[in-house]
Design a protein around this motif. Structure first.
Motif, PDB file in Angstrom:
ATOM      1  N   ALA A 126       0.155  41.424  -7.432  1.00 45.25           N
ATOM      2  CA  ALA A 126       0.914  40.233  -7.211  1.00 45.25           C
ATOM      3  C   ALA A 126       2.387  40.260  -6.961  1.00 45.25           C
ATOM      4  N   ARG A 127       2.697  41.427  -7.827  1.00 44.46           N
ATOM      5  CA  ARG A 127       4.209  41.540  -7.863  1.00 44.46           C
ATOM      6  C   ARG A 127       4.775  42.128  -6.310  1.00 44.46           C
ATOM      7  N   TYR A 128       3.806  42.823  -5.850  1.00 48.51           N
ATOM      8  CA  TYR A 128       4.010  43.592  -4.758  1.00 48.51           C
ATOM      9  C   TYR A 128       3.892  42.460  -3.286  1.00 48.51           C
ATOM     10  N   VAL A 129       3.068  41.654  -3.363  1.00 49.94           N
ATOM     11  CA  VAL A 129       2.992  40.555  -2.369  1.00 49.94           C
ATOM     12  C   VAL A 129       4.029  39.511  -2.621  1.00 49.94           C
ATOM     13  N   PHE A 130       4.234  39.255  -3.860  1.00 56.04           N
ATOM     14  CA  PHE A 130       5.474  38.242  -3.986  1.00 56.04           C
ATOM     15  C   PHE A 130       6.731  38.692  -3.701  1.00 56.04           C
ATOM     16  N   ASN A 131       7.124  40.142  -3.875  1.00 52.19           N
ATOM     17  CA  ASN A 131       8.105  40.486  -3.708  1.00 52.19           C
ATOM     18  C   ASN A 131       8.353  40.805  -1.923  1.00 52.19           C
ATOM     19  N   ARG A 132       7.288  40.642  -1.127  1.00 51.10           N
ATOM     20  CA  ARG A 132       7.684  40.499   0.272  1.00 51.10           C
ATOM     21  C   ARG A 132       8.099  39.171   0.835  1.00 51.10           C
ATOM     22  N   TYR A 133       8.110  38.007  -0.200  1.00 50.52           N
ATOM     23  CA  TYR A 133       8.808  36.734   0.209  1.00 50.52           C
ATOM     24  C   TYR A 133      10.054  36.472  -0.824  1.00 50.52           C
ATOM     25  N   TYR A 134      10.006  36.609  -2.142  1.00 45.53           N
ATOM     26  CA  TYR A 134      10.883  36.457  -2.754  1.00 45.53           C
ATOM     27  C   TYR A 134      11.271  37.524  -3.834  1.00 45.53           C
ATOM     28  N   LYS A 135      12.469  37.288  -4.497  1.00 48.01           N
ATOM     29  CA  LYS A 135      12.690  38.888  -5.593  1.00 48.01           C
ATOM     30  C   LYS A 135      11.987  38.370  -6.882  1.00 48.01           C
ATOM     31  N   LEU A 136      11.488  39.411  -7.468  1.00 43.93           N
ATOM     32  CA  LEU A 136      10.826  39.058  -8.856  1.00 43.93           C
ATOM     33  C   LEU A 136      10.701  40.638  -9.466  1.00 43.93           C
ATOM     34  N   ASP A 137      11.317  40.686 -10.609  1.00 48.44           N
ATOM     35  CA  ASP A 137      11.231  42.024 -11.104  1.00 48.44           C
ATOM     36  C   ASP A 137      10.311  42.342 -12.164  1.00 48.44           C
ATOM     37  N   GLY A 138       9.414  41.258 -12.551  1.00 49.29           N
ATOM     38  CA  GLY A 138       8.332  41.354 -13.495  1.00 49.29           C
ATOM     39  C   GLY A 138       7.451  40.019 -13.552  1.00 49.29           C
ATOM     40  N   ILE A 139       6.065  40.163 -13.871  1.00 51.78           N
ATOM     41  CA  ILE A 139       5.301  39.233 -14.168  1.00 51.78           C
ATOM     42  C   ILE A 139       4.518  39.197 -15.614  1.00 51.78           C
ATOM     43  N   TYR A 140       4.590  38.172 -16.386  1.00 51.92           N
ATOM     44  CA  TYR A 140       3.814  38.115 -17.723  1.00 51.92           C
ATOM     45  C   TYR A 140       2.893  37.227 -17.661  1.00 51.92           C
ATOM     46  N   ILE A 141       1.566  37.524 -18.353  1.00 56.65           N
ATOM     47  CA  ILE A 141       0.644  36.587 -18.146  1.00 56.65           C
ATOM     48  C   ILE A 141       0.702  36.125 -19.666  1.00 56.65           C
ATOM     49  N   GLU A 142       0.521  35.006 -19.964  1.00 54.18           N
ATOM     50  CA  GLU A 142       0.359  34.157 -21.279  1.00 54.18           C
ATOM     51  C   GLU A 142      -0.973  33.440 -21.507  1.00 54.18           C
ATOM     52  N   ALA A 143      -1.644  33.747 -22.682  1.00 54.51           N
ATOM     53  CA  ALA A 143      -2.853  32.990 -23.030  1.00 54.51           C
ATOM     54  C   ALA A 143      -2.637  31.859 -23.384  1.00 54.51           C
TER      55      ALA A 143
END
Length: 146
Positions: A126-143
């Motif tokens: 997700a981070r790799y794909v997302f960074n092809r379009y937007y800037k993102l340093d990290g992804i957190y998953i919350e339950a």
């Protein structure tokens, strides 16, 4: 907004095969280990999958790898939701903290481990794909309960 994406020969071949099999234009293709991820225009996932997923099953056999299809969105939060939709994602929020950009994706409690993936594979993809379009340093998953 225009993006310039670089595709290698393998990704281009997969895009041609995807488009020939599904009849849907692929905006992008990412190959990550044993998975091929196709980014398609919004609202096209049903047509791309085919009745009972027949088109994707056929494509998986031709390619010999797992297939993921993600609907693109010009809204970064919606794009993340689309990526994590198979895990019941309910909300995605992008935040800035200390000069870094992070996303928080909310999924049902029982799906948190699946959303993260073995060895955080889904987060990495997700981070790799997302960074092809937007800037993102990290992804957190919350339950989320309920």
């Amino acid at each position: 907004m225009k993006w310039l994406l670089r595709l290698d020969g393998e990704a281009l071949q997969y895009i041609l095969l995807f488009e020939a099999t599904t009849g849907i234009e692929a905006k992008d293709c990412v190959v990550y280990e044993d998975t091929v991820i196709f980014i398609i225009p919004e609202g096209k996932i049903g047509r791309a999958m085919g009745r009972k997923g027949e088109k994707i099953k056929k494509l998986k056999i031709k390619i010999g790898r797992s297939i993921r299809i993600i609907e693109f969105s010009p809204n970064p939060e919606q794009f993340l939701l689309n990526f994590f939709k198979p895990y019941g994602a309910r909300r995605a929020k992008i935040e800035q903290q200390g000069g870094k950009v992070f996303a928080v994706v909310e999924v049902p409690v029982g799906n948190k481990a699946k959303a993260i993936g073995l060895g955080a594979k889904n987060i990495k993809i997700a981070r790799y794909v997302f960074n092809r379009y937007y800037k993102l340093d990290g992804i957190y998953i919350e339950a989320h309960v309920g």
